[in-house]
Structure formats: C-alpha cells, structure tokens
Design a protein around this motif. Structure first.
Motif, short mmCIF file in Angstrom:
data_model
loop_
_atom_site.label_atom_id
_atom_site.label_comp_id
_atom_site.label_asym_id
_atom_site.label_seq_id
_atom_site.Cartn_x
_atom_site.Cartn_y
_atom_site.Cartn_z
N ILE A 113 0.83 -1.21 0.00
CA ILE A 113 0.00 0.00 0.00
C ILE A 113 0.86 1.26 0.00
CG2 ILE A 113 -1.88 -1.19 1.19
CD1 ILE A 113 -1.08 0.25 3.76
N LYS A 114 2.18 1.09 -0.22
CA LYS A 114 3.12 2.22 -0.27
C LYS A 114 3.19 2.97 1.07
CE LYS A 114 3.80 1.26 -4.57
NZ LYS A 114 5.04 0.53 -4.97
N GLY A 115 2.95 2.24 2.14
CA GLY A 115 3.12 2.83 3.46
C GLY A 115 4.58 2.92 3.85
N ILE A 116 5.40 2.05 3.25
CA ILE A 116 6.85 2.09 3.39
C ILE A 116 7.43 2.31 2.00
CG2 ILE A 116 8.93 0.80 3.99
CD1 ILE A 116 7.34 -0.71 6.07
N VAL A 117 8.23 3.35 1.86
CA VAL A 117 8.84 3.66 0.57
C VAL A 117 10.35 3.58 0.69
CG1 VAL A 117 6.90 5.10 -0.17
CG2 VAL A 117 8.79 6.14 1.09
N GLU A 118 11.02 3.74 -0.44
CA GLU A 118 12.47 3.56 -0.47
C GLU A 118 13.18 4.51 0.49
OE1 GLU A 118 16.03 3.84 -3.79
OE2 GLU A 118 14.08 3.04 -4.38
N GLU A 119 12.70 5.74 0.60
CA GLU A 119 13.31 6.72 1.49
C GLU A 119 13.27 6.25 2.94
OE1 GLU A 119 13.19 11.55 2.26
OE2 GLU A 119 11.35 10.51 1.67
N ASP A 120 12.19 5.57 3.32
CA ASP A 120 12.08 5.05 4.68
C ASP A 120 13.12 3.97 4.94
OD1 ASP A 120 9.84 6.69 4.99
OD2 ASP A 120 8.49 5.13 4.29
N LEU A 121 13.28 3.07 3.98
CA LEU A 121 14.23 1.96 4.14
C LEU A 121 15.67 2.46 4.19
CD1 LEU A 121 12.64 -0.67 1.72
CD2 LEU A 121 12.51 -0.61 4.21
N GLN A 122 15.94 3.58 3.53
CA GLN A 122 17.30 4.11 3.53
C GLN A 122 17.72 4.62 4.91
OE1 GLN A 122 17.03 7.08 0.46
NE2 GLN A 122 17.52 5.65 -1.19
N THR A 123 16.75 4.86 5.77
CA THR A 123 17.07 5.42 7.09
C THR A 123 17.38 4.35 8.13
OG1 THR A 123 14.74 5.45 7.79
CG2 THR A 123 15.57 7.38 6.63
N VAL A 124 17.16 3.07 7.81
CA VAL A 124 17.37 2.00 8.79
C VAL A 124 18.65 1.25 8.48
CG1 VAL A 124 14.90 1.75 9.15
CG2 VAL A 124 16.02 0.30 7.48
N PRO A 125 19.28 0.65 9.50
CA PRO A 125 20.48 -0.15 9.26
C PRO A 125 20.18 -1.31 8.30
CG PRO A 125 20.21 0.30 11.60
CD PRO A 125 18.96 0.76 10.93
N GLY A 126 21.04 -1.51 7.33
CA GLY A 126 20.83 -2.57 6.35
C GLY A 126 19.76 -2.24 5.33
N GLY A 127 19.41 -0.95 5.26
CA GLY A 127 18.34 -0.54 4.35
C GLY A 127 18.66 -0.82 2.89
N GLY A 128 19.94 -0.70 2.52
CA GLY A 128 20.33 -0.95 1.14
C GLY A 128 20.01 -2.37 0.71
N LYS A 129 20.28 -3.33 1.59
CA LYS A 129 19.98 -4.73 1.26
C LYS A 129 18.47 -4.96 1.17
CE LYS A 129 24.14 -6.60 3.47
NZ LYS A 129 24.68 -7.50 4.54
N LEU A 130 17.73 -4.34 2.06
CA LEU A 130 16.27 -4.49 2.02
C LEU A 130 15.70 -3.92 0.72
CD1 LEU A 130 15.32 -3.48 5.69
CD2 LEU A 130 15.18 -5.76 4.67
N ILE A 131 16.26 -2.79 0.29
CA ILE A 131 15.79 -2.18 -0.95
C ILE A 131 16.04 -3.11 -2.13
CG2 ILE A 131 16.23 -0.29 -2.58
CD1 ILE A 131 16.74 1.50 -0.12
N ARG A 132 17.22 -3.72 -2.17
CA ARG A 132 17.54 -4.64 -3.28
C ARG A 132 16.62 -5.85 -3.28
NH1 ARG A 132 22.82 -2.94 -1.89
NH2 ARG A 132 23.15 -4.73 -0.52
N VAL A 133 16.34 -6.39 -2.08
CA VAL A 133 15.44 -7.55 -1.99
C VAL A 133 14.04 -7.16 -2.46
CG1 VAL A 133 14.32 -9.14 -0.39
CG2 VAL A 133 16.76 -8.68 -0.18
N CYS A 134 13.55 -6.02 -1.99
CA CYS A 134 12.20 -5.56 -2.36
C CYS A 134 12.08 -5.31 -3.86
CB CYS A 134 11.84 -4.31 -1.58
SG CYS A 134 11.58 -4.58 0.19
N ARG A 135 13.15 -4.80 -4.46
CA ARG A 135 13.12 -4.57 -5.91
C ARG A 135 13.06 -5.89 -6.67
NH1 ARG A 135 17.67 0.28 -6.44
NH2 ARG A 135 16.24 2.02 -5.93
N ARG A 136 13.78 -6.88 -6.19
CA ARG A 136 13.73 -8.19 -6.86
C ARG A 136 12.34 -8.80 -6.77
NH1 ARG A 136 19.33 -10.62 -4.25
NH2 ARG A 136 20.78 -9.28 -5.44
N LEU A 137 11.66 -8.53 -5.66
CA LEU A 137 10.30 -9.06 -5.48
C LEU A 137 9.23 -8.13 -6.04
CD1 LEU A 137 10.69 -10.33 -1.78
CD2 LEU A 137 10.71 -11.71 -3.86
N HIS A 138 9.70 -7.04 -6.69
CA HIS A 138 8.80 -6.04 -7.30
C HIS A 138 7.86 -5.41 -6.26
CE1 HIS A 138 10.21 -7.42 -11.20
NE2 HIS A 138 9.92 -8.68 -10.85
N LEU A 139 8.39 -5.18 -5.07
CA LEU A 139 7.62 -4.52 -4.01
C LEU A 139 7.93 -3.04 -3.91
CD1 LEU A 139 7.89 -7.27 -1.23
CD2 LEU A 139 5.90 -6.73 -2.65
#
Length: 293
Positions: free
Chosen positions: A266-292
C-alpha cells in the motif's frame, strides 16, 4: 538545558504521579495494602516496562533527526525542514503503531510468556497498548520542536499532560471495577494531550501539516491486517503445539512479515524510509527483486 529536560520528562512524570497516587487511592476504595501493591506491581513492572520498549526506538529516531533538522533551520532550507519532519514522523509511526496494536492483541500471551509464574496483568497491555502511539508522537514532536529552537513548547505540553493524568487518576482509579486500569487510561490520556498539543503547535510554528495518510492511516491499515494474522496464527499454533511461548514467538514473527508486506503493497513504506534504517540498502535490493518497490 532545563526546558529540554522538562520537555522530555513526560514519561517520567507519569511514573512519578502513579507512584504517589495509585496505591493510596486503591487502598481508599477498599483494597488491602498487599493487593494494592500487587496491582501497582503489574502496572509498573509489566505494563510500563513492555509499553516503553518500542518507544525507545521512536525516541532514538527523533533524537537522530534533531541535528539534521536544526542544521536545515539554520540554513533556512524550509523545504528540507518540512521533508525531514515528515520523514521523522512517518518512521516513528511506522514503528509505533504496529507495536501498539501487536502488544494490545497479544497482551495476555506476552505476559504469560515472560512471567509464567505470575501471568496477571495482560489486560493492562490490551487496554493500554495504544499509549505507545501517543507517547511516540509526543517524543517525536518534542525532538523536532527542540531541533527548530522552540524548546519551551514541549514543557507546556508536558504540564498539560501531567494535569490530565492527575485528574483522570483521581476519577478513574476510584471506580472499583476499573481500579488500576484507571492509571493505564490516564497515562494514555496524558500522552494524547501532550502529543496532540505538540503537533498542533509544531504545525502552527512551521506551517507544516501532519501527514495523516502516510504517518497514521497507512500504518493502521497495515497493523489491522497484522493483528488479524497474529491472532489467527497464535490460535492455530497453540492448538498444534500446546505451548504459549512457541505459539507467541511464531505469531510475532508472522506479524512482522505480514505488516512489512502490507505496508510495501500500500506504499506505506517507501524507499526513502528503508534508507534510514540499518541494512536498508539490502532491504531495498530484496524488495526490488520481489517487485515490491
């Protein structure tokens, strides 16, 4: 330094008020000293301890944002100030809302897991879990207000909250059917008054409107789905395993996964939010692979 100390002391104020009022009022309405102290023990040792744990994270978010917001204020970067404020609120609520809903949903089970030989007090968590949201709102607003130089505003909010707390304690704890739950409800009222006051003042001082959809409604939607999955999975695994501890731990893990998935959808969490947390870069890559994302 005194306004900063006073403005951030709203949590300590509620504990001091309960320490001075709860046992005395309970005894006045007919509880024995032993029972009154036992009820106060549930309040201070279980409810307070467990509900303040998630808030330490949101408080850390506000503290971390303070220097950055202060720098943007000094440089007169108004757009950056508003963007950082909105991001800080959103991260705080993304953490606090599901924590409040999860603790309310699994209050008795969590108490039984952590205190198997003294499992009373689950109702306090169920009723008072929502206070996590308002305390996080209060602490986040306090951090931002201090960051933009308005250090006296949170002091007024804390005083208003303390007055609300005292009045509600006197009224609610005296009702025998409510007893110590009155202290829980008054704590929620205290944080609600202080938090809403700080948000209103912050909006007036900066001209920034609170993002209700991104910071509040979307986390509520994700938390509602999470609560349904949590309760359902707990009952299923408890029937299969006959172990409250294992069923509770599995339900919590499922809750985290469901909340994260729904919030991404529902776009309640966006890429900018993930960038602020530890390990956010890895989470972003995983989410992109899953098309989230």
């Amino acid at each position: 330094a005194w306004p900063i100390i006073a403005g951030t002391a709203v949590f300590s104020i509620t504990n001091l008020i309960d320490m001075g009022m709860a046992v005395r009022i309970l005894q006045q309405i007919g509880f024995s000293e032993a029972n009154a102290k036992a009820l106060y023990g549930q309040l201070s040792g279980k409810y307070v301890t467990l509900t303040t744990l998630p808030v330490t994270i949101s408080t850390a978010v506000a503290t971390a944002a303070l220097p950055s917001i202060a720098a943007s204020v000094k440089l007169k970067e108004r757009k950056q100030v508003r963007r950082k404020m909105a991001l800080t609120y959103r991260i705080s609520m993304i953490i606090s809302v599901p924590a409040a809903v999860g603790i309310s949903a699994l209050g008795p089970q969590i108490i039984h897991m952590l205190f198997p030989s003294a499992s009373d007090g689950g109702t306090l968590l169920t009723v008072g879990g929502v206070s996590i949201i308002f305390l996080a709102l209060c602490q986040t607003s306090t951090g931002i207000l201090q960051g933009i130089g308005h250090i006296k505003v949170p002091v007024v909010g804390a005083i208003l909250g303390a007055i609300t707390k005292v009045i509600l304690n006197v009224v609610l704890i005296r009702i025998p059917s409510i007893n110590v739950l009155g202290a829980v409800l008054s704590t929620t009222g205290c944080y609600l008054v202080a938090g809403v006051f700080d948000v209103i003042m912050l909006s007036r001082l900066t001209g920034t409107k609170f993002d209700i959809m991104g910071s509040f409604l979307k986390p509520i939607i994700g938390s509602a789905a999470m609560a349904a999955a949590t309760l359902g999975s707990y009952h299923v695994f408890y029937q299969l395993l006959q172990s409250n501890t294992i069923a509770t731990l599995i339900a919590i893990c499922i809750a985290i996964a469901v909340y994260g998935l729904v919030m991404l959808l529902i776009k309640g969490i966006v890429e900018e939010d993930l960038q602020t947390v530890p390990g956010g870069g890895k989470l972003i890559r995983v989410c992109r692979r899953l098309h989230l994302l």
